[in-house]
Motif scaffolding. Structure first.
Motif, short mmCIF file in Angstrom:
data_model
loop_
_atom_site.label_atom_id
_atom_site.label_comp_id
_atom_site.label_asym_id
_atom_site.label_seq_id
_atom_site.Cartn_x
_atom_site.Cartn_y
_atom_site.Cartn_z
N SER A 1 -28.21 -47.21 34.11
CA SER A 1 -27.69 -45.85 33.89
C SER A 1 -28.59 -44.82 34.55
CB SER A 1 -27.58 -45.55 32.39
OG SER A 1 -26.60 -46.37 31.80
N LEU A 2 -29.88 -44.97 34.41
CA LEU A 2 -30.81 -44.00 35.00
C LEU A 2 -30.75 -44.04 36.53
CD1 LEU A 2 -33.03 -41.87 34.59
CD2 LEU A 2 -34.69 -43.76 34.67
N VAL A 3 -30.79 -45.22 37.10
CA VAL A 3 -30.79 -45.28 38.56
C VAL A 3 -29.42 -44.88 39.12
CG1 VAL A 3 -32.71 -46.90 38.69
CG2 VAL A 3 -30.39 -47.79 38.76
N ALA B 1 -16.65 -47.91 39.17
CA ALA B 1 -16.41 -48.47 37.84
C ALA B 1 -17.75 -48.58 37.11
CB ALA B 1 -15.75 -49.83 37.97
N ASP B 2 -17.71 -48.67 35.79
CA ASP B 2 -18.94 -48.79 35.02
C ASP B 2 -19.58 -50.14 35.29
OD1 ASP B 2 -21.02 -48.68 33.26
OD2 ASP B 2 -19.80 -48.43 31.48
N PHE C 1 -29.71 -41.24 39.37
CA PHE C 1 -30.49 -40.89 40.56
C PHE C 1 -29.63 -40.99 41.82
CE2 PHE C 1 -34.62 -42.54 38.45
CZ PHE C 1 -34.85 -41.30 37.86
N GLU C 2 -28.84 -42.04 41.91
CA GLU C 2 -28.06 -42.31 43.11
C GLU C 2 -26.88 -41.34 43.29
OE1 GLU C 2 -27.37 -45.12 46.44
OE2 GLU C 2 -29.07 -44.80 45.13
N TYR C 3 -26.15 -41.06 42.19
CA TYR C 3 -24.90 -40.33 42.30
C TYR C 3 -24.90 -38.94 41.63
CZ TYR C 3 -23.02 -44.75 43.95
OH TYR C 3 -22.79 -45.89 44.67
N GLY C 4 -25.91 -38.66 40.82
CA GLY C 4 -25.96 -37.36 40.15
C GLY C 4 -25.04 -37.23 38.96
N VAL C 5 -24.43 -38.33 38.52
CA VAL C 5 -23.59 -38.36 37.32
C VAL C 5 -23.91 -39.65 36.56
CG1 VAL C 5 -21.69 -37.01 38.30
CG2 VAL C 5 -21.66 -39.49 38.51
N TRP C 6 -23.56 -39.68 35.28
CA TRP C 6 -23.80 -40.88 34.48
C TRP C 6 -22.66 -41.88 34.68
CZ3 TRP C 6 -28.54 -41.32 32.99
CH2 TRP C 6 -29.28 -40.18 32.71
N PRO C 7 -22.95 -43.18 34.69
CA PRO C 7 -21.89 -44.18 34.84
C PRO C 7 -20.96 -44.17 33.64
CG PRO C 7 -23.94 -45.25 34.25
CD PRO C 7 -24.26 -43.79 34.47
N GLY C 8 -19.72 -44.60 33.88
CA GLY C 8 -18.75 -44.70 32.79
C GLY C 8 -18.13 -43.38 32.39
#
Length: 165
Positions: free
Chosen positions: A17-19, A36-37, A22-29
């Motif tokens: 979730s943290l990385v 996709a999550d 960092f990569e996309y600027g939004v939280w997964p899911g």
């Protein structure tokens, strides 16, 4: 700045979730997520009648785990996954023994941030003795084995106490 995570699957979810952030600027899911999550391996589990099969527990190590390792690594520009999961039946007892390696390295050169995750349930005969093990990353940010196929023999082993020191 470097973050190091050592733990179980819940710790892996936090690391991914943290990385991802960092990569996309939004939280997964979330609805804003770009993919996709990828944080939960169960999203890669087969659906349908096979779920009821008593052999699914054994089959999953050759079915959805390699897909999970590969896809949850490929969504990042610079991530390595020293990952492998297999099982064997212990002679004499018939107990199922899971052997698991999951170590991940992430770099975001634009943000000058990196993170690593080491699964503490790695290398012992029960898979839960607190021994960490794996393969060394190579120059050029590479591993000596493909994602999902980094099993024995391992190039290093370390007890949890030493890793935390």
């Amino acid at each position: 700045l470097h973050f190091t995570f050592i733990g179980d699957s819940l710790t892996r979810y936090q690391f991914l979730s943290l990385v991802y952030y960092f990569e996309y600027g939004v939280w997964p899911g979330t609805p804003q997520a770009c993919t996709a999550d990828i944080t939960w391996e169960k999203h890669f589990r087969p659906k349908g009648p096979k779920d009821a099969s008593p052999n699914l527990h054994y089959n999953k190590y050759t079915n959805y785990w390699p897909a999970y390792f590969k896809l949850s690594t490929e969504v990042f520009d610079r991530m390595l996954c020293d990952c492998h999961r297999s099982y064997h039946i212990e002679k004499g007892t018939g107990r199922k023994m899971v052997m698991s390696t999951e170590n991940r390295w992430y770099e975001n050169l634009g943000l000058d941030v990196s993170a690593s995750f080491f699964q503490w349930t790695n290398c012992g005969p029960s898979g839960r003795d607190g021994t960490l093990c794996g393969h060394y990353p190579r120059p050029g940010f590479q591993l000596p084995c493909p994602v999902g196929q980094c099993g024995d023999p391992h190039e290093w082993r370390m007890g949890l106490g030493k890793a935390m020191a």
